[in-house]
Design an enzyme around this catalytic site. Structure first.
Site, PDB file in Angstrom:
ATOM      1  N   LYS A 169       0.823  -1.220   0.000  1.00 59.10           N
ATOM      2  CA  LYS A 169       0.000   0.000   0.000  1.00 59.10           C
ATOM      3  C   LYS A 169       0.850   1.261   0.000  1.00 59.10           C
ATOM      4  O   LYS A 169       0.479   2.264  -0.607  1.00 59.10           O
ATOM      5  CB  LYS A 169      -0.945   0.024   1.209  1.00 59.10           C
ATOM      6  N   LYS A 179      -5.613 -10.776  -6.617  1.00 60.72           N
ATOM      7  CA  LYS A 179      -6.789 -10.869  -5.747  1.00 60.72           C
ATOM      8  C   LYS A 179      -7.944 -10.026  -6.296  1.00 60.72           C
ATOM      9  O   LYS A 179      -7.706  -8.936  -6.819  1.00 60.72           O
ATOM     10  CB  LYS A 179      -6.361 -10.340  -4.370  1.00 60.72           C
ATOM     11  N   LYS A 211     -11.665  -4.329  -4.405  1.00 61.52           N
ATOM     12  CA  LYS A 211     -12.484  -3.154  -4.711  1.00 61.52           C
ATOM     13  C   LYS A 211     -11.636  -2.027  -5.265  1.00 61.52           C
ATOM     14  O   LYS A 211     -12.157  -1.079  -5.838  1.00 61.52           O
ATOM     15  CB  LYS A 211     -13.287  -2.705  -3.490  1.00 61.52           C
TER      16      LYS A 211
HETATM   17  P1  AMP Z   1     -10.922  -5.482   2.861  1.00 55.63           P
HETATM   18  O1  AMP Z   1     -11.921  -5.288   1.794  1.00 55.63           O
HETATM   19  O2  AMP Z   1      -9.533  -5.508   2.357  1.00 55.63           O
HETATM   20  O3  AMP Z   1     -11.159  -4.598   4.069  1.00 55.63           O
HETATM   21  O4  AMP Z   1     -11.160  -6.968   3.390  1.00 55.63           O
HETATM   22  C1  AMP Z   1     -12.205  -7.333   4.263  1.00 55.63           C
HETATM   23  C2  AMP Z   1     -12.219  -8.829   4.470  1.00 55.63           C
HETATM   24  O5  AMP Z   1     -12.505  -9.474   3.218  1.00 55.63           O
HETATM   25  C3  AMP Z   1     -10.886  -9.430   4.937  1.00 55.63           C
HETATM   26  O6  AMP Z   1     -11.151 -10.512   5.824  1.00 55.63           O
HETATM   27  C4  AMP Z   1     -10.259  -9.923   3.674  1.00 55.63           C
HETATM   28  O7  AMP Z   1      -9.353 -10.961   3.908  1.00 55.63           O
HETATM   29  C5  AMP Z   1     -11.477 -10.398   2.885  1.00 55.63           C
HETATM   30  N1  AMP Z   1     -11.223 -10.313   1.445  1.00 55.63           N
HETATM   31  C6  AMP Z   1     -11.031  -9.196   0.702  1.00 55.63           C
HETATM   32  N2  AMP Z   1     -10.810  -9.514  -0.595  1.00 55.63           N
HETATM   33  C7  AMP Z   1     -10.867 -10.865  -0.659  1.00 55.63           C
HETATM   34  C8  AMP Z   1     -10.710 -11.818  -1.720  1.00 55.63           C
HETATM   35  N3  AMP Z   1     -10.477 -11.433  -2.980  1.00 55.63           N
HETATM   36  N4  AMP Z   1     -10.832 -13.128  -1.424  1.00 55.63           N
HETATM   37  C9  AMP Z   1     -11.094 -13.539  -0.158  1.00 55.63           C
HETATM   38  N5  AMP Z   1     -11.233 -12.706   0.878  1.00 55.63           N
HETATM   39  C10 AMP Z   1     -11.125 -11.383   0.646  1.00 55.63           C
END
Ligand code: AMP
Ligand code: TRP
Length: 345
Positions: free
Chosen positions: A124, A207, A210
């Protein structure tokens, strides 16, 4: 660093997890996090889920109206996916000041070297780390505070958060060691199921996120049926038919990703799915996948939209959740201060 350290049996099992309100939810968030949070709620274990608004401002300062909307939308996403605010505690981080207070203590426990090794920090902050916020660097210590403030023993997350939960274990172990106590549990990351790492629909090595510039790379929780079908139809694949066993997906990241998504959505193992669809071409499998995704996601996005019509009700739920969270957090913070020698009169 803390490998081999066991969770102390003295701690009551308790689940904590959080998601940042930093943009729309994706299918990755749903399968990797929210769906699993909801499943945990019925396992007879106390569950606490947080909208981590203080984490959300570490990378970007949002327009206040946007942060407010995204916080409510994430809360609506949790509830629409089946999270019951009576069974689980649901709240936003900034309403429970103890998170920031324990976060400060952990800033003084964690070492610079530990933080510098965090791959998410490196990703990041990128080349311009001198210009990144101090909050972004300290973010994993605040995440450790989120978890340990409730003596949480289990943290369901996606694969990308494993290193942060390991750091949480290191912080707990160092605190316990430095003060000669057995006060904080050594928390377990819970990374299980077919969808702990949902990949981009355009590139099986990235991955689903968003923040990806291409909207075609992800399925958003708010996409309508046509958008979901179009994205799956255009998803990158290879020319071969589907194998009938998981082993056959090893060198085929895009195919594996679509099968994993299917398996997670219909709650079957990858082998069970392949027993049914093995031998099919993608031209046949992709419509099956979009029908399944639409059937699972449409009711959630409709319910999210309905909940967003009454933001006051969402705020009331978050407020009640914050009161319940504080009732657990405040005594743990007080005990922490006592252990450290901070006079509380
Ligand atoms: P974030 O959107 O980065 O705040 O992630 C929130 C939660 O969603 C965390 O537990 C991440 O590990 C999970 N997460 C985000 N993107 C993915 C993905 N592509 N596959 C699986 N888990 C995800
Ligand atoms: N860092 C997590 C993410 O970006 C969000 C988070 C903050 C979290 N605090 C947490 C996850 C505590 C689990 C437990 O996805």
């Amino acid at each position: 660093m803390t490998e081999g350290v066991q969770t102390s049996p003295a701690f009551t099992p308790r689940v904590f997890s959080g998601i940042q309100p930093s943009g729309g939810l994706t299918l990755g968030n749903y399968l990797g996090a929210i769906k699993r949070f909801v499943d945990k709620q019925d396992e007879g274990i106390e569950t606490i889920y947080c909208v981590v608004d203080q984490h959300a401002i570490t990378a970007t300062l949002f327009d206040p109206a946007v942060l407010r909307r995204q916080t409510r939308e994430l809360a609506a996403g949790y509830i629409a996916s089946g999270l019951d605010p009576e069974k689980s505690i649901l709240f936003n981080q900034s309403q429970v000041a103890e998170h920031a207070q324990l976060g400060w203590i952990f800033n003084c426990i964690a070492r610079m070297g530990w933080m510098q090794r965090m791959t998410q920090w490196k990703d990041k902050a990128g080349k311009n780390s001198q210009n990144a916020s101090l909050g972004l660097f300290a973010y994993p210590a605040l995440m450790a505070a989120d978890i340990l403030l409730y003596h949480a023993t289990e943290v369901p997350v996606g694969e990308d958060q494993k290193q942060h939960v390991e750091l949480t274990r290191d912080i707990a172990a160092k605190f316990n060691h430095d003060y000669g106590v057995d006060f904080f549990p050594i928390t377990e990351p819970v990374i299980e199921g077919a969808a702990t790492r949902v990949m981009s629909l355009r590139d099986g090595s990235k991955k689903m996120s968003k923040s990806d510039p291409s909207d075609m790379s992800r399925i958003n929780m708010t996409d309508d049926a046509d958008a979901i079908a179009a994205k799956i139809r255009k998803a990158r694949t290879d020319p071969d038919a589907l194998p009938s066993e998981a082993k056959g997906l090893e060198e085929r990241p895009e195919a594996r990703n679509l099968v994993n998504i299917y398996a997670a959505l219909c709650e079957q193992s990858v082998d069970q799915v392949l027993a049914d669809v093995g031998g099919k071409q993608f031209s046949e499998f992709k419509p099956m996948l979009s029908d399944l995704a639409v059937a699972k996601l449409a009711p959630i996005s409709n319910e999210m939209a309905r909940l967003m019509e009454t933001p006051d009700e969402i705020d009331a739920i978050l407020g009640r959740g914050a009161d319940r969270a504080r009732a657990i957090a405040a005594p743990i913070l007080k005990q922490t201060y006592d252990i450290i020698g901070m006079v509380q009169s």
